[in-house]
Design an enzyme around this catalytic site. Structure first.
Site, PDB file in Angstrom:
ATOM      1  N   GLY A 105       1.039  -0.924  -0.084  1.00  0.00           N
ATOM      2  CA  GLY A 105      -0.016   0.001   0.035  1.00  0.00           C
ATOM      3  C   GLY A 105       0.710   1.178   0.012  1.00  0.00           C
ATOM      4  O   GLY A 105       0.778   2.214  -0.947  1.00  0.00           O
ATOM      5  N   HIS A 106       1.690   1.320   1.027  1.00  0.00           N
ATOM      6  CA  HIS A 106       2.746   2.583   0.805  1.00  0.00           C
ATOM      7  C   HIS A 106       3.640   2.516  -0.464  1.00  0.00           C
ATOM      8  O   HIS A 106       3.782   3.528  -0.965  1.00  0.00           O
ATOM      9  CB  HIS A 106       3.873   2.286   1.933  1.00  0.00           C
ATOM     10  CG  HIS A 106       3.316   2.226   3.554  1.00  0.00           C
ATOM     11  ND1 HIS A 106       3.283   0.962   4.158  1.00  0.00           N
ATOM     12  CD2 HIS A 106       2.815   3.256   4.194  1.00  0.00           C
ATOM     13  CE1 HIS A 106       2.701   1.372   5.415  1.00  0.00           C
ATOM     14  NE2 HIS A 106       2.658   2.739   5.304  1.00  0.00           N
ATOM     15  N   GLN A 139      -0.523  10.825  17.847  1.00  0.00           N
ATOM     16  CA  GLN A 139      -1.545  10.412  17.226  1.00  0.00           C
ATOM     17  C   GLN A 139      -2.172   8.994  17.702  1.00  0.00           C
ATOM     18  O   GLN A 139      -3.035   8.410  17.179  1.00  0.00           O
ATOM     19  CB  GLN A 139      -1.498  10.225  15.641  1.00  0.00           C
ATOM     20  CG  GLN A 139      -0.537   9.224  15.077  1.00  0.00           C
ATOM     21  CD  GLN A 139      -0.202   9.253  13.484  1.00  0.00           C
ATOM     22  OE1 GLN A 139       0.461  10.183  13.096  1.00  0.00           O
ATOM     23  NE2 GLN A 139      -0.875   8.438  12.774  1.00  0.00           N
ATOM     24  N   GLY A 174      -3.029   7.416   1.153  1.00  0.00           N
ATOM     25  CA  GLY A 174      -3.992   6.492   0.696  1.00  0.00           C
ATOM     26  C   GLY A 174      -5.237   6.744   1.048  1.00  0.00           C
ATOM     27  O   GLY A 174      -5.404   7.502   1.996  1.00  0.00           O
ATOM     28  N   LYS A 228      -7.355   4.569   1.634  1.00  0.00           N
ATOM     29  CA  LYS A 228      -7.994   3.833   2.895  1.00  0.00           C
ATOM     30  C   LYS A 228      -8.138   4.695   4.061  1.00  0.00           C
ATOM     31  O   LYS A 228      -9.318   4.403   4.727  1.00  0.00           O
ATOM     32  CB  LYS A 228      -6.837   2.563   3.038  1.00  0.00           C
ATOM     33  CG  LYS A 228      -7.418   1.836   4.290  1.00  0.00           C
ATOM     34  CD  LYS A 228      -6.585   0.400   4.296  1.00  0.00           C
ATOM     35  CE  LYS A 228      -5.394   0.793   5.385  1.00  0.00           C
ATOM     36  NZ  LYS A 228      -5.699   1.011   6.701  1.00  0.00           N
ATOM     37  N   ASP A 229      -7.251   5.386   4.448  1.00  0.00           N
ATOM     38  CA  ASP A 229      -7.323   6.379   5.650  1.00  0.00           C
ATOM     39  C   ASP A 229      -8.376   7.491   5.150  1.00  0.00           C
ATOM     40  O   ASP A 229      -7.767   8.680   4.909  1.00  0.00           O
ATOM     41  CB  ASP A 229      -6.012   6.898   6.149  1.00  0.00           C
ATOM     42  CG  ASP A 229      -5.400   5.557   6.448  1.00  0.00           C
ATOM     43  OD1 ASP A 229      -5.819   4.792   7.280  1.00  0.00           O
ATOM     44  OD2 ASP A 229      -4.032   5.434   6.098  1.00  0.00           O
TER      45      ASP A 229
HETATM   46  O1  PAF Z   1      -0.914   7.412   7.680  1.00  0.00           O
HETATM   47  C1  PAF Z   1      -0.036   7.437   8.198  1.00  0.00           C
HETATM   48  O2  PAF Z   1       0.927   6.567   8.127  1.00  0.00           O
HETATM   49  C2  PAF Z   1       0.468   8.581   9.459  1.00  0.00           C
HETATM   50  O3  PAF Z   1      -1.024   8.839  10.055  1.00  0.00           O
HETATM   51  C3  PAF Z   1       0.972   9.726   8.798  1.00  0.00           C
HETATM   52  C4  PAF Z   1       0.008  10.517   7.858  1.00  0.00           C
HETATM   53  C5  PAF Z   1       2.282   9.333   8.343  1.00  0.00           C
HETATM   54  C6  PAF Z   1       1.195  10.974  10.003  1.00  0.00           C
HETATM   55  O4  PAF Z   1       1.890  10.292  11.086  1.00  0.00           O
END
Ligand code: PAF
Length: 280
Positions: free
Chosen positions: A35-36, A60, A146, A148-149
């Site tokens: 995905g990344h 977060q 993505g 997905k988020d």
């Molecule tokens: O989606 C992620 O992996 C994280 O929320 C991000 C955007 C890198 C912020 O830490």
């Protein structure tokens, strides 16, 4: 590929890369998967240089054990990024990103606290704050996230619009395993039984799409999601949200424009999310 840990050095490196053309940015918390890499591929295709960041952002995470157990696969991550043609990776420490006495936050005050933000209080404030810092540090022309988020992408788009960040935000389609499970760094924490159960999220979204496609209402689509997830003993549904894809406001009844359907469910202790945009 340069691996850089301090802000002055990454700024110098980006300034040098800028002389060759535009710079794309992919922000990550590591534990990279396909995905990344879809984000990285899109960025490499669109820019002369790509900068990736790896930073497990403490602000977060609501649950400290989630932060502690977040998978770390640094060597494998760097090998993937190098092979994909990334020019530089920024891997700061927590104190580099949040210096002693740090007190400034960035929050999309309404959007961050609705929907998935209600289930994870403070999560989107942490995301917006760290992403704002990374945008300021790197100064890229575009950043890739993505779909997905889905709510995260909406929060970032709104922050960029409201604070006039001079970069383009590009959403990239969700990458799935062959059984439909959306790829996520959290998937490795699932037991075998939970992993076998998890594609139910995608099946529930397919059912919602079929319901809307057949002229059904949002309420009927939500009921169909609940019914599908209810057949899977390992899935504990946490939330189903249906929003107008443009305004991100919750909607009811028969949709007449594109909608976003977001679901989250616990599989054991692992919270998974998935999403689908549906055009009626
Ligand atoms: O989606 C992620 O992996 C994280 O929320 C991000 C955007 C890198 C912020 O830490």
């Amino acid at each position: 590929m340069k691996v850089i840990r301090t802000i002055p050095e990454i700024r110098e490196q980006v300034a040098a890369l800028r002389r060759n053309g535009s710079v794309g940015l992919v922000t990550t918390m590591g534990a990279l998967h396909r995905g990344h890499m879809a984000l990285v591929e899109a960025a490499v295709a669109g820019h002369e240089s790509v900068v990736a960041t790896i930073f497990v952002n403490p602000t977060q995470f609501g649950n400290p054990s989630d932060l502690e157990t977040y998978p770390k696969t640094e060597d494998a991550d760097l090998a993937l990024l190098r092979d994909a043609g990334v020019s530089a990776v920024f891997m700061p420490s927590a104190t580099e990103m949040y210096p002693e006495g740090d007190e400034t936050i960035v929050e999309t005050t309404d959007l961050a606290n609705r929907l998935h933000g209600k289930v994870r209080p403070g999560h989107f404030r942490g995301v917006a704050t760290v992403v704002a810092k990374l945008f300021n540090i790197i100064g890229a022309d575009a950043a890739y996230f993505g779909q997905k988020d889905y709510q995260q992408l909406a929060v970032i788009r709104r922050m960029v619009r409201d604070l006039h960040f001079p970069l383009e935000i590009i959403g990239v389609e969700t990458v799935r395993d062959s059984d439909g499970l959306a790829l996520s760094s959290r998937n490795v924490r699932l037991s075998d039984a939970e992993r076998s159960a998890a594609p139910i999220l995608n099946r529930a979204l397919m059912q919602a799409e079929a319901t809307i496609g057949a002229g059904g209402t949002v309420e009927e689509a939500v009921a169909s999601i609940r019914a599908v997830i209810g057949t899977e003993a390992f899935a504990d549904l946490q939330a189903v949200d249906v929003v107008d894809a443009l305004t991100f406001r919750p909607i009811n009844g028969k949709p007449d424009a594109k909608i976003g359907v977001m679901i989250s469910a616990l599989f054991g202790e692992v919270l998974l999310i998935d999403q689908r945009e549906i055009t009626p």
